[in-house]
Scaffold this motif. Sequence first.
Motif, short mmCIF file in Angstrom:
data_model
loop_
_atom_site.label_atom_id
_atom_site.label_comp_id
_atom_site.label_asym_id
_atom_site.label_seq_id
_atom_site.Cartn_x
_atom_site.Cartn_y
_atom_site.Cartn_z
N ILE A 256 -6.22 17.14 5.24
CA ILE A 256 -4.96 16.43 5.44
C ILE A 256 -4.04 16.85 4.30
O ILE A 256 -4.45 16.87 3.14
N LYS A 257 -2.83 17.26 4.67
CA LYS A 257 -1.87 17.73 3.67
C LYS A 257 -0.57 16.97 3.82
O LYS A 257 -0.11 16.71 4.94
N PHE A 258 0.02 16.63 2.69
CA PHE A 258 1.31 15.94 2.65
C PHE A 258 2.30 16.85 1.95
O PHE A 258 2.05 17.26 0.81
N SER A 259 3.42 17.17 2.59
CA SER A 259 4.43 17.99 1.93
C SER A 259 5.41 17.09 1.19
O SER A 259 5.43 15.87 1.39
N ALA A 260 6.23 17.70 0.37
CA ALA A 260 7.24 16.94 -0.39
C ALA A 260 8.26 16.32 0.56
O ALA A 260 8.87 15.30 0.24
N ALA A 261 8.44 16.91 1.74
CA ALA A 261 9.40 16.40 2.72
C ALA A 261 8.74 15.40 3.68
O ALA A 261 9.26 15.14 4.76
N ASP A 262 7.60 14.87 3.29
CA ASP A 262 6.84 13.90 4.09
C ASP A 262 6.45 14.43 5.47
O ASP A 262 6.51 13.73 6.47
N HIS A 263 6.02 15.68 5.49
CA HIS A 263 5.42 16.25 6.69
C HIS A 263 3.91 16.16 6.49
O HIS A 263 3.37 16.60 5.47
N ILE A 264 3.23 15.57 7.46
CA ILE A 264 1.78 15.37 7.37
C ILE A 264 1.12 16.36 8.33
O ILE A 264 1.52 16.46 9.49
N ARG A 265 0.11 17.06 7.83
CA ARG A 265 -0.64 18.01 8.65
C ARG A 265 -2.11 17.61 8.59
O ARG A 265 -2.72 17.62 7.51
N MET B 187 0.85 -1.17 0.00
CA MET B 187 0.00 0.00 0.00
C MET B 187 0.90 1.24 0.00
O MET B 187 1.89 1.31 0.71
N GLU B 188 0.52 2.24 -0.77
CA GLU B 188 1.28 3.47 -0.85
C GLU B 188 1.21 4.24 0.48
O GLU B 188 0.22 4.15 1.21
N PHE B 189 2.25 5.01 0.77
CA PHE B 189 2.38 5.73 2.04
C PHE B 189 1.16 6.61 2.34
O PHE B 189 0.55 6.50 3.41
N LYS B 190 0.78 7.47 1.42
CA LYS B 190 -0.34 8.39 1.65
C LYS B 190 -1.65 7.64 1.86
O LYS B 190 -2.46 8.01 2.72
N GLU B 191 -1.85 6.60 1.09
CA GLU B 191 -3.07 5.80 1.22
C GLU B 191 -3.12 5.11 2.58
O GLU B 191 -4.19 5.01 3.20
N HIS B 192 -1.96 4.63 3.05
CA HIS B 192 -1.90 3.96 4.35
C HIS B 192 -2.22 4.94 5.47
O HIS B 192 -2.98 4.62 6.39
N ILE B 193 -1.67 6.15 5.41
CA ILE B 193 -1.96 7.18 6.41
C ILE B 193 -3.45 7.50 6.40
O ILE B 193 -4.10 7.55 7.46
N GLN B 194 -4.01 7.68 5.23
CA GLN B 194 -5.44 8.00 5.10
C GLN B 194 -6.31 6.87 5.68
O GLN B 194 -7.28 7.12 6.37
N GLN B 195 -5.92 5.63 5.40
CA GLN B 195 -6.67 4.48 5.91
C GLN B 195 -6.62 4.45 7.45
O GLN B 195 -7.64 4.23 8.09
N LEU B 196 -5.45 4.65 8.02
CA LEU B 196 -5.32 4.65 9.49
C LEU B 196 -6.15 5.78 10.10
O LEU B 196 -6.81 5.59 11.14
N LEU B 197 -6.14 6.94 9.49
CA LEU B 197 -6.92 8.06 9.99
C LEU B 197 -8.42 7.76 9.89
O LEU B 197 -9.18 8.03 10.82
N ASN B 198 -8.84 7.18 8.78
CA ASN B 198 -10.25 6.82 8.61
C ASN B 198 -10.69 5.79 9.65
O ASN B 198 -11.82 5.86 10.17
N GLU B 199 -9.83 4.83 9.97
CA GLU B 199 -10.15 3.83 10.99
C GLU B 199 -10.32 4.50 12.35
O GLU B 199 -11.23 4.17 13.11
N PHE B 200 -9.43 5.45 12.67
CA PHE B 200 -9.54 6.18 13.93
C PHE B 200 -10.85 6.96 13.98
O PHE B 200 -11.58 6.94 14.97
N LEU B 201 -11.17 7.67 12.90
CA LEU B 201 -12.38 8.49 12.87
C LEU B 201 -13.65 7.64 12.89
O LEU B 201 -14.69 8.09 13.37
N ALA B 202 -13.58 6.41 12.38
CA ALA B 202 -14.73 5.51 12.44
C ALA B 202 -15.05 5.14 13.89
O ALA B 202 -16.22 4.93 14.24
N GLU B 203 -14.02 5.07 14.73
CA GLU B 203 -14.22 4.78 16.15
C GLU B 203 -14.66 6.00 16.93
O GLU B 203 -15.29 5.88 17.97
N ARG B 204 -14.32 7.17 16.44
CA ARG B 204 -14.64 8.44 17.12
C ARG B 204 -15.59 9.24 16.23
O ARG B 204 -15.18 10.15 15.53
N GLU B 205 -16.86 8.89 16.26
CA GLU B 205 -17.83 9.51 15.38
C GLU B 205 -18.08 10.99 15.69
O GLU B 205 -18.66 11.70 14.87
#
Length: 155
Positions: free
Chosen positions: A26-35, A1-19
């Motif tokens: 969500i922003k990804f920089s070229a230097a792999d900084h996630i906001r 799984m690609e890095f960005k997709e994996h991050i998005q999936q983990l975040l979606n799983e967290f948000l599914a538990e916290r309705e």
Amino acid sequence: MEFKEHIQQLLNEFLAEREDLFLIDIKFSAADHIRVILDGDDGVSLQDCLDASRAIEFNMDRDEHDFSMEVMSAGLSEPLKSPRQYRKNVGRSLELLMNDASEIEGELINVEEDKITLVLKYRKPKDIGKGKVDVVEEREIPYSDIKKALVAIKF
């Protein structure tokens, strides 16, 4: 799984538990900084941000892909983007910048899936004679007409 997709999936799983929480951006920089910017029906606490961060970081292998991340709540300076954000601000005054460059300020009284309703209070010249009259008007505004919406901060 690609890095960005994996991050998005983990975040979606967290948000599914916290309705009560929802993703604003969500922003990804070229230097792999996630906001990650979150909002919640009852606000977002520091603990909520920590929990979201941990849900991602504890499930990633930094040896495989190094990154930095910040998780924050949407502040008052952040524009409203989703109907859910508008709903939590019913009763507050909003400042809208419209697509036609006009500006509107009014109290948010209703939120629907495709539009909002504001109560506008202003003065206009009398139809006959001199002077002005106070006007209170309800106006429905489709989201598609809004370029930017901010909660008005008044002291």
